[in-house]
Write a protein that holds these residues in place. Structure first.
Motif, PDB file in Angstrom:
ATOM      1  N   GLY A   1      57.121  19.201 -22.285  1.00 29.15           N
ATOM      2  CA  GLY A   1      57.907  18.347 -21.413  1.00 29.15           C
ATOM      3  C   GLY A   1      58.478  19.105 -20.230  1.00 29.15           C
ATOM      4  N   GLU A   2      59.496  18.520 -19.615  1.00 31.51           N
ATOM      5  CA  GLU A   2      60.144  19.084 -18.431  1.00 31.51           C
ATOM      6  C   GLU A   2      61.657  19.045 -18.647  1.00 31.51           C
ATOM      7  N   VAL A   3      62.324  20.127 -18.317  1.00 32.52           N
ATOM      8  CA  VAL A   3      63.783  20.192 -18.490  1.00 32.52           C
ATOM      9  C   VAL A   3      64.463  19.950 -17.152  1.00 32.52           C
ATOM     10  N   ALA A   4      65.439  19.069 -17.150  1.00 34.08           N
ATOM     11  CA  ALA A   4      66.254  18.813 -15.960  1.00 34.08           C
ATOM     12  C   ALA A   4      67.636  19.415 -16.185  1.00 34.08           C
ATOM     13  N   PHE A   5      68.013  20.358 -15.312  1.00 29.60           N
ATOM     14  CA  PHE A   5      69.326  21.009 -15.374  1.00 29.60           C
ATOM     15  C   PHE A   5      70.212  20.405 -14.294  1.00 29.60           C
ATOM     16  N   MET A   6      71.409  20.001 -14.649  1.00 30.84           N
ATOM     17  CA  MET A   6      72.375  19.514 -13.679  1.00 30.84           C
ATOM     18  C   MET A   6      73.338  20.637 -13.316  1.00 30.84           C
ATOM     19  N   LEU A   7      73.565  20.794 -12.008  1.00 28.93           N
ATOM     20  CA  LEU A   7      74.457  21.853 -11.536  1.00 28.93           C
ATOM     21  C   LEU A   7      75.440  21.288 -10.527  1.00 28.93           C
ATOM     22  N   ILE A   8      76.702  21.661 -10.664  1.00 30.58           N
ATOM     23  CA  ILE A   8      77.754  21.284  -9.724  1.00 30.58           C
ATOM     24  C   ILE A   8      78.259  22.561  -9.066  1.00 30.58           C
ATOM     25  N   ASP A   9      78.185  22.598  -7.747  1.00 27.39           N
ATOM     26  CA  ASP A   9      78.617  23.783  -6.986  1.00 27.39           C
ATOM     27  C   ASP A   9      77.935  25.052  -7.504  1.00 27.39           C
TER      28      ASP A   9
ATOM     29  N   PRO B   1      74.563  23.756  -2.480  1.00 29.98           N
ATOM     30  CA  PRO B   1      74.742  22.305  -2.559  1.00 29.98           C
ATOM     31  C   PRO B   1      75.926  21.933  -3.442  1.00 29.98           C
ATOM     32  N   THR B   2      76.572  20.825  -3.110  1.00 33.66           N
ATOM     33  CA  THR B   2      77.666  20.328  -3.936  1.00 33.66           C
ATOM     34  C   THR B   2      77.154  19.932  -5.318  1.00 33.66           C
ATOM     35  N   TYR B   3      75.992  19.333  -5.355  1.00 34.61           N
ATOM     36  CA  TYR B   3      75.359  18.957  -6.616  1.00 34.61           C
ATOM     37  C   TYR B   3      73.861  19.191  -6.499  1.00 34.61           C
ATOM     38  N   ALA B   4      73.215  19.420  -7.622  1.00 35.86           N
ATOM     39  CA  ALA B   4      71.766  19.633  -7.621  1.00 35.86           C
ATOM     40  C   ALA B   4      71.224  19.354  -9.004  1.00 35.86           C
ATOM     41  N   ARG B   5      69.954  18.976  -9.024  1.00 41.77           N
ATOM     42  CA  ARG B   5      69.226  18.916 -10.287  1.00 41.77           C
ATOM     43  C   ARG B   5      68.002  19.809 -10.160  1.00 41.77           C
TER      44      ARG B   5
ATOM     45  N   GLU C   1      60.689  21.084  -9.290  1.00 43.30           N
ATOM     46  CA  GLU C   1      61.390  20.354  -8.233  1.00 43.30           C
ATOM     47  C   GLU C   1      62.859  20.733  -8.253  1.00 43.30           C
ATOM     48  N   ILE C   2      63.471  20.729  -7.083  1.00 46.71           N
ATOM     49  CA  ILE C   2      64.931  20.824  -7.002  1.00 46.71           C
ATOM     50  C   ILE C   2      65.402  19.620  -6.191  1.00 46.71           C
ATOM     51  N   GLU C   3      66.301  18.835  -6.743  1.00 45.56           N
ATOM     52  CA  GLU C   3      66.731  17.582  -6.129  1.00 45.56           C
ATOM     53  C   GLU C   3      68.125  17.726  -5.552  1.00 45.56           C
ATOM     54  N   LEU C   4      68.226  17.634  -4.219  1.00 41.04           N
ATOM     55  CA  LEU C   4      69.510  17.734  -3.531  1.00 41.04           C
ATOM     56  C   LEU C   4      69.884  16.436  -2.818  1.00 41.04           C
ATOM     57  N   ILE C   5      69.027  15.445  -2.867  1.00 38.07           N
ATOM     58  CA  ILE C   5      69.281  14.226  -2.092  1.00 38.07           C
ATOM     59  C   ILE C   5      69.961  13.170  -2.956  1.00 38.07           C
ATOM     60  N   GLU C   6      69.261  12.662  -3.942  1.00 40.68           N
ATOM     61  CA  GLU C   6      69.785  11.539  -4.723  1.00 40.68           C
ATOM     62  C   GLU C   6      69.301  11.645  -6.168  1.00 40.68           C
ATOM     63  N   PRO C   7      69.571  12.775  -6.815  1.00 38.64           N
ATOM     64  CA  PRO C   7      69.040  12.952  -8.163  1.00 38.64           C
ATOM     65  C   PRO C   7      69.745  12.102  -9.211  1.00 38.64           C
ATOM     66  N   GLU C   8      68.967  11.655 -10.177  1.00 40.41           N
ATOM     67  CA  GLU C   8      69.607  11.125 -11.378  1.00 40.41           C
ATOM     68  C   GLU C   8      70.223  12.315 -12.095  1.00 40.41           C
ATOM     69  N   MET C   9      71.493  12.194 -12.487  1.00 40.10           N
ATOM     70  CA  MET C   9      72.235  13.339 -13.021  1.00 40.10           C
ATOM     71  C   MET C   9      72.635  13.193 -14.489  1.00 40.10           C
ATOM     72  N   TRP C  10      72.318  12.059 -15.108  1.00 46.17           N
ATOM     73  CA  TRP C  10      72.633  11.852 -16.531  1.00 46.17           C
ATOM     74  C   TRP C  10      74.103  12.159 -16.845  1.00 46.17           C
ATOM     75  N   PHE C  11      74.984  11.675 -15.968  1.00 47.23           N
ATOM     76  CA  PHE C  11      76.419  11.822 -16.230  1.00 47.23           C
ATOM     77  C   PHE C  11      76.816  11.117 -17.518  1.00 47.23           C
ATOM     78  N   ARG C  12      76.039  10.105 -17.927  1.00 40.98           N
ATOM     79  CA  ARG C  12      76.362   9.382 -19.162  1.00 40.98           C
ATOM     80  C   ARG C  12      76.273  10.292 -20.381  1.00 40.98           C
ATOM     81  N   ASN C  13      75.515  11.379 -20.263  1.00 42.80           N
ATOM     82  CA  ASN C  13      75.431  12.341 -21.363  1.00 42.80           C
ATOM     83  C   ASN C  13      76.553  13.369 -21.320  1.00 42.80           C
ATOM     84  N   ALA C  14      77.162  13.533 -20.163  1.00 40.63           N
ATOM     85  CA  ALA C  14      78.213  14.542 -19.989  1.00 40.63           C
ATOM     86  C   ALA C  14      79.199  14.057 -18.933  1.00 40.63           C
ATOM     87  N   PRO C  15      80.053  13.088 -19.275  1.00 37.51           N
ATOM     88  CA  PRO C  15      81.006  12.538 -18.299  1.00 37.51           C
ATOM     89  C   PRO C  15      81.890  13.591 -17.639  1.00 37.51           C
ATOM     90  N   SER C  16      82.138  14.704 -18.327  1.00 39.10           N
ATOM     91  CA  SER C  16      82.972  15.756 -17.734  1.00 39.10           C
ATOM     92  C   SER C  16      82.337  16.341 -16.479  1.00 39.10           C
TER      93      SER C  16
END
Length: 301
Positions: free
Chosen positions: A193-201, A251-255, A270-285
């Motif tokens: 599969g493919e892993v999507a990492f969410m990053l803030i700042d 970037p302020t946010y990235a996937r 891929e690195i998504e800086l425009i409008e990535p789905e971020m799966w905040f529902r899995n990690a509201p914090s």
């Protein structure tokens, strides 16, 4: 004093949907988490579609690109809007990052900075070549063809010796208008599969593992792919953070989407800086972390 601190940018169909399927529900939940996190910081937030004809974009201090997912199908119109809106308000992420990230030529930029990517061949618009010629040149038995400007698997095809001839006509139609890219088919995409990492700042917050449904290779849930919470290793987190750090500005946010290539090495798909789905529902914090960065680094500046 502007009426709004933040506008959450979306596309028209997510503004006031009359029918809410499972996918739309996810979008609404995600936007709701971001809006609630921002409002907890005392910010005034409004949701608006990017092509709203009568909205005054100067009425907000900043725009955060959330779900304007129809931009790739209306690229020329979106580009004109982007040039106009940047003169009226602050964009999150920045216009420079959006312009760079919109076209997958950026993968070659990151490769030059030491980020491993899958083998990639970009074919310029109106190039006089064929898929068969390219396959002979590259020596890849199976390949994936996709546009350099795309979203949600648009015009993404798996080419094999058995089917490549049937895609020649479509390829010629596409290459006449837009740049395309070829990569060797990554067999691990159907195994690991493919892993999507969410990053803030620039800092990792959470990750998910995306897997294609049986018989397919596209991991997007649009095509029946599955998503599950993923606990990455320290090495994998370092890979994702290094990829984001290689961007020309933080970037302020990235996937960061990571795959294992045919040498079983981690590679940036891929690195998504425009409008990535971020799966905040899995990690509201993580939505709270995003709100904190926006307040401290953008609103208070």
């Amino acid at each position: 004093m502007k009426p709004y601190d933040i506008v959450l940018l979306t596309e028209a169909k997510y503004m006031n949907p009359t029918e809410v399927d499972w996918y739309t529900k996810q979008v609404l939940v995600e936007d709701g988490l971001v809006q609630a996190a921002l409002e907890k910081k005392g910010l005034t937030v409004k949701k608006m579609n990017w092509d709203a004809p009568d909205f005054d974009w100067a009425s907000t201090r900043a725009i955060i690109f959330r779900t304007p997912w129809d931009y790739s199908e209306r690229f020329d119109e979106f580009s004109v809007w982007l040039e106009q809106v940047v003169t009226q308000t602050h964009l999150i992420n920045s216009q420079a990052q959006i312009n760079w990230n919109i076209d997958k030529h950026y993968l070659l930029d990151l490769q030059k900075k030491g980020i491993r990517i899958p083998l990639t061949k970009i074919i310029d618009p109106q190039s006089k070549t064929s898929l068969s010629d390219l396959q002979k040149e590259l020596g890849w038995k199976e390949m994936v063809l996709k546009p350099t400007v795309s979203a949600a698997g648009r015009h993404t095809y798996r080419l094999t010796p058995e089917n490549i001839e049937s895609y020649e006509s479509l390829f010629q139609t596409l290459i006449a208008k837009e740049a395309m890219m070829l990569q060797p088919f990554l067999y691990n995409i159907t195994k690991k599969g493919e892993v999507a990492f969410m990053l803030i700042d620039g800092k990792y917050t959470h990750a998910v593992l995306k897997k294609a449904k049986k018989g397919d290779f596209r991991v997007q849930d649009d095509f029946g792919g599955s998503v599950e919470v993923y606990q990455p290793s320290k090495e994998e987190i370092e890979f994702a953070e290094k990829a984001v750090a290689a961007c020309s500005e933080m970037p302020t946010y990235a996937r960061v989407d990571m795959v294992w290539d045919n040498e079983d090495q981690m590679a940036l798909s891929e690195i998504e800086l425009i409008e990535p789905e971020m799966w905040f529902r899995n990690a509201p914090s993580a939505a709270d972390e995003l709100a904190e960065v926006i307040v401290t680094k953008i609103i208070k500046q």
